[in-house]
Design an enzyme around this catalytic site. Structure first.
Site, PDB file in Angstrom:
ATOM      1  CG  ASP A  42      43.375 -34.720 -12.031  1.00 46.62           C
ATOM      2  OD1 ASP A  42      43.367 -35.670 -12.826  1.00 46.62           O
ATOM      3  OD2 ASP A  42      42.504 -33.835 -12.016  1.00 46.62           O
ATOM      4  CD1 TRP A  47      53.145 -34.184 -18.222  1.00 48.28           C
ATOM      5  CD2 TRP A  47      53.263 -36.193 -19.209  1.00 48.28           C
ATOM      6  NE1 TRP A  47      54.474 -34.498 -18.390  1.00 48.28           N
ATOM      7  CE2 TRP A  47      54.572 -35.710 -18.995  1.00 48.28           C
ATOM      8  CE3 TRP A  47      53.090 -37.437 -19.823  1.00 48.28           C
ATOM      9  CZ2 TRP A  47      55.709 -36.442 -19.357  1.00 48.28           C
ATOM     10  CZ3 TRP A  47      54.214 -38.163 -20.196  1.00 48.28           C
ATOM     11  CH2 TRP A  47      55.504 -37.654 -19.972  1.00 48.28           C
ATOM     12  CG  HIS A  59      47.702 -43.385 -16.144  1.00 46.67           C
ATOM     13  ND1 HIS A  59      47.139 -42.372 -15.415  1.00 46.67           N
ATOM     14  CD2 HIS A  59      46.751 -43.789 -17.033  1.00 46.67           C
ATOM     15  CE1 HIS A  59      45.886 -42.171 -15.834  1.00 46.67           C
ATOM     16  NE2 HIS A  59      45.643 -43.011 -16.818  1.00 46.67           N
ATOM     17  CB  SER A  87      38.132 -41.894  -7.525  1.00 47.86           C
ATOM     18  OG  SER A  87      37.538 -41.940  -8.814  1.00 47.86           O
ATOM     19  CD  GLU A  89      33.206 -41.369  -7.651  1.00 49.39           C
ATOM     20  OE1 GLU A  89      34.345 -41.084  -7.224  1.00 49.39           O
ATOM     21  OE2 GLU A  89      32.293 -41.755  -6.894  1.00 49.39           O
ATOM     22  CD1 TRP A  91      35.348 -48.579  -9.534  1.00 47.58           C
ATOM     23  CD2 TRP A  91      36.600 -50.001 -10.712  1.00 47.58           C
ATOM     24  NE1 TRP A  91      36.121 -49.288  -8.639  1.00 47.58           N
ATOM     25  CE2 TRP A  91      36.901 -50.172  -9.343  1.00 47.58           C
ATOM     26  CE3 TRP A  91      37.274 -50.798 -11.647  1.00 47.58           C
ATOM     27  CZ2 TRP A  91      37.842 -51.094  -8.875  1.00 47.58           C
ATOM     28  CZ3 TRP A  91      38.216 -51.715 -11.188  1.00 47.58           C
ATOM     29  CH2 TRP A  91      38.497 -51.854  -9.819  1.00 47.58           C
ATOM     30  CG  LEU A 153      55.680 -40.932   4.525  1.00 49.87           C
ATOM     31  CD1 LEU A 153      55.083 -39.580   4.914  1.00 49.87           C
ATOM     32  CD2 LEU A 153      56.218 -40.872   3.090  1.00 49.87           C
ATOM     33  NE  ARG A 210      41.887 -32.392  -8.900  1.00 46.89           N
ATOM     34  CZ  ARG A 210      40.747 -33.035  -9.062  1.00 46.89           C
ATOM     35  NH1 ARG A 210      39.799 -32.916  -8.177  1.00 46.89           N
ATOM     36  NH2 ARG A 210      40.552 -33.820 -10.120  1.00 46.89           N
ATOM     37  CD  GLU A 229      44.848 -23.497   5.432  1.00 49.62           C
ATOM     38  OE1 GLU A 229      44.780 -22.776   4.412  1.00 49.62           O
ATOM     39  OE2 GLU A 229      44.232 -23.249   6.484  1.00 49.62           O
TER      40      GLU A 229
HETATM   41  C1  IPE Z   1      45.024 -38.940 -12.686  1.00 49.36           C
HETATM   42  O1  IPE Z   1      45.174 -38.495 -13.972  1.00 49.36           O
HETATM   43  C2  IPE Z   1      45.080 -40.419 -12.559  1.00 49.36           C
HETATM   44  C3  IPE Z   1      43.802 -41.034 -12.172  1.00 49.36           C
HETATM   45  C4  IPE Z   1      42.653 -40.442 -12.031  1.00 49.36           C
HETATM   46  C5  IPE Z   1      43.819 -42.449 -11.957  1.00 49.36           C
HETATM   47  P1  IPE Z   1      43.959 -38.470 -14.999  1.00 49.36           P
HETATM   48  O2  IPE Z   1      43.958 -39.783 -15.719  1.00 49.36           O
HETATM   49  O3  IPE Z   1      42.692 -38.109 -14.358  1.00 49.36           O
HETATM   50  O4  IPE Z   1      44.440 -37.348 -15.980  1.00 49.36           O
HETATM   51  P2  IPE Z   1      43.532 -36.264 -16.705  1.00 49.36           P
HETATM   52  O5  IPE Z   1      42.755 -35.571 -15.640  1.00 49.36           O
HETATM   53  O6  IPE Z   1      42.652 -37.016 -17.648  1.00 49.36           O
HETATM   54  O7  IPE Z   1      44.502 -35.385 -17.393  1.00 49.36           O
HETATM   55  C1  IPE Z   2      40.523 -37.678  -9.091  1.00 44.12           C
HETATM   56  O1  IPE Z   2      40.831 -37.378 -10.402  1.00 44.12           O
HETATM   57  C2  IPE Z   2      40.886 -39.086  -8.780  1.00 44.12           C
HETATM   58  C3  IPE Z   2      42.314 -39.399  -8.771  1.00 44.12           C
HETATM   59  C4  IPE Z   2      43.286 -38.576  -8.992  1.00 44.12           C
HETATM   60  C5  IPE Z   2      42.618 -40.753  -8.462  1.00 44.12           C
HETATM   61  P1  IPE Z   2      39.771 -37.500 -11.586  1.00 44.12           P
HETATM   62  O2  IPE Z   2      40.475 -37.107 -12.808  1.00 44.12           O
HETATM   63  O3  IPE Z   2      39.165 -38.855 -11.559  1.00 44.12           O
HETATM   64  O4  IPE Z   2      38.668 -36.447 -11.148  1.00 44.12           O
HETATM   65  P2  IPE Z   2      37.674 -35.579 -12.000  1.00 44.12           P
HETATM   66  O5  IPE Z   2      36.935 -36.516 -12.908  1.00 44.12           O
HETATM   67  O6  IPE Z   2      38.502 -34.607 -12.764  1.00 44.12           O
HETATM   68  O7  IPE Z   2      36.811 -34.906 -10.994  1.00 44.12           O
HETATM   69 MG    MG Z   3      41.781 -36.307 -14.012  1.00 46.68          MG
END
Ligand code: IPE
Ligand code: IPE
Ligand code: MG
Length: 267
Positions: A42, A47, A59, A87, A89, A91, A153, A210, A229
Site C-alpha cells: 500500500d 508516493w 504503481h 482487491s 474493492e 474496481w 519460494l 502493511r 503477527e
Molecule cells: C496500493 O497503493 C496499490 C493498490 C491498492 C492496487 P494505493 O494505490 O492504494 O496507494 P494509496 O493508498 O492511494 O497511497
Molecule cells: C489494500 O489497499 C489493497 C491492496 C494493497 C491491493 P487499499 O489502498 O485498497 O486499501 P484501503 O482502501 O486503504 O483500505
Molecule cells: Mg491504498
C-alpha cells in the site's frame, strides 16, 4: 563468530549490502524465519502524489519494491510470500488506474518470469482470476505453467482478492458438496473450511506486513491471519526495501507467539 557467519550465509546475504543491512542480517536467526509472509503493498498513490506525479508512476515504482522483496524472500529461504496486488474493492477506482495496474502486472510477469524461474520461484494466484482482463489471465497462466515444478519460494499473487468473497465462495461450494452428498455437514471443521479457500494446502501467514501507515486489514486473508503477527510501517510501498523487510523479520523474531496459550521458553 563462525556460527554468526554461517547463519548469515544461510540467509543468502549478498556482498553489496549497506552496513545497516549487514547488521540486520547478523541479528536474524535463520532457524526462526516465518514460513509465510504476507504483504499489503500500500501507498503507491500517495508516493506519487507527494512528488507531484500521476498515481500510475507510483504503481510503477511499487513494482521495483516487489522485485527486491521477492528476491530477498527467495534468498532468505522463506516458503511463501503472498502479496496483495488488487482487491475486490479496487474496481471502484477510475478505469484508467485499473488498467494501469493490469498492464503493470502483465509487464512484471513478462519481464521477471525467467529470473523468477531461475531462482526456483513458483508463481501462484489467489482471488477471482477469471474476472481479470484476458491479457492478465494469459500472463498468469503462462507464469504458473512455467514455474509449477519449482520448489523454492511460492510467490502468491492476490489479485481480485477479497477475504469475504473467498469465504463466501467456500461456503457456496461446501453447500453444493453437502447437497450432493459428498460432504457430511457434521464433519465440517476448520481444516475442511481451510481446504475450500484459495489458499488450500498453504500454511497460514505468520507475519502480515502493511506499509504506508494504514493499520487495517482491508479484507486480506481474513480467515488465514487469525494468529498472524502484524507489522506496520509508515514507509510507502515504493520506498519499501530489503532493509524494511529485515527490520520486520527481526521484530517478528523478538515476539512471543502464544496462540492463546502460555509462552513456553526453550530450555
Ligand atoms: C496500493 O497503493 C496499490 C493498490 C491498492 C492496487 P494505493 O494505490 O492504494 O496507494 P494509496 O493508498 O492511494 O497511497
Ligand atoms: C489494500 O489497499 C489493497 C491492496 C494493497 C491491493 P487499499 O489502498 O485498497 O486499501 P484501503 O482502501 O486503504 O483500505
Ligand atoms: Mg491504498
Amino acid at each position: 563468530m563462525v556460527r554468526e557467519w554461517l547463519s548469515v550465509l544461510r540467509l543468502g546475504k549478498t556482498k553489496n549490502d549497506s552496513p545497516e543491512v549487514d547488521d540486520l542480517y547478523k541479528s536474524l536467526d535463520a532457524d526462526k524465519l516465518p514460513v509465510h509472509i504476507a504483504i499489503i503493498m500500500d501507498g503507491n498513490g500517495r508516493w506519487a502524489t507527494r512528488r507531484g506525479l500521476p498515481r500510475a508512476l507510483g504503481h510503477r515504482a511499487g513494482v521495483e519494491s516487489l522485485r527486491e522483496i521477492v528476491k530477498t524472500c527467495s534468498s532468505l529461504g522463506v516458503g511463501f510470500l503472498t502479496v496483495y496486488a488488487f482487491s475486490t474493492e479496487n474496481w471502484k477506482r477510475p478505469a484508467d488506474e485499473v488498467s494501469t495496474l493490469m498492464d503493470l502486472l502483465v509487464e512484471y510477469l513478462h519481464k521477471e518470469l525467467q529470473e523468477l524461474h531461475q531462482n526456483n520461484v513458483m508463481i501462484k494466484t489467489i482471488g477471482r482470476i477469471d474476472e481479470l482482463p484476458s491479457k492478465a489471465r494469459e500472463a498468469l497462466k503462462m507464469a504458473a505453467e512455467e514455474t509449477f515444478r519449482n520448489t523454492g519460494l511460492t510467490l502468491n499473487l492476490a489479485l481480485n482478492y477479497g477475504g469475504r468473497n473467498e469465504i463466501t465462495e467456500a461456503v457456496k461450494q461446501i453447500g453444493r458438496d453437502a447437497a450432493a452428498g459428498k460432504l457430511n455437514p457434521d464433519d465440517i471443521d476448520e481444516n475442511i473450511i481451510s481446504g475450500y479457500l484459495y489458499t488450500a494446502g498453504m500454511p497460514d501467514p505468520d507475519l502480515v506486513i502493511r506499509p504506508s501507515g494504514e493499520q487495517r486489514i482491508s479484507n486480506f486473508l481474513l480467515w488465514q491471519a487469525a494468529y498472524a503477527e502484524f507489522w506496520y510501517s509508515p514507509v510507502l510501498w515504493p520506498d519499501f526495501r530489503k532493509r524494511h523487510l529485515l527490520e520486520a523479520l527481526v521484530d517478528y523474531q523478538n515476539r512471543q507467539r502464544r496462540f492463546g496459550g502460555l509462552y513456553q521458553s526453550k530450555k
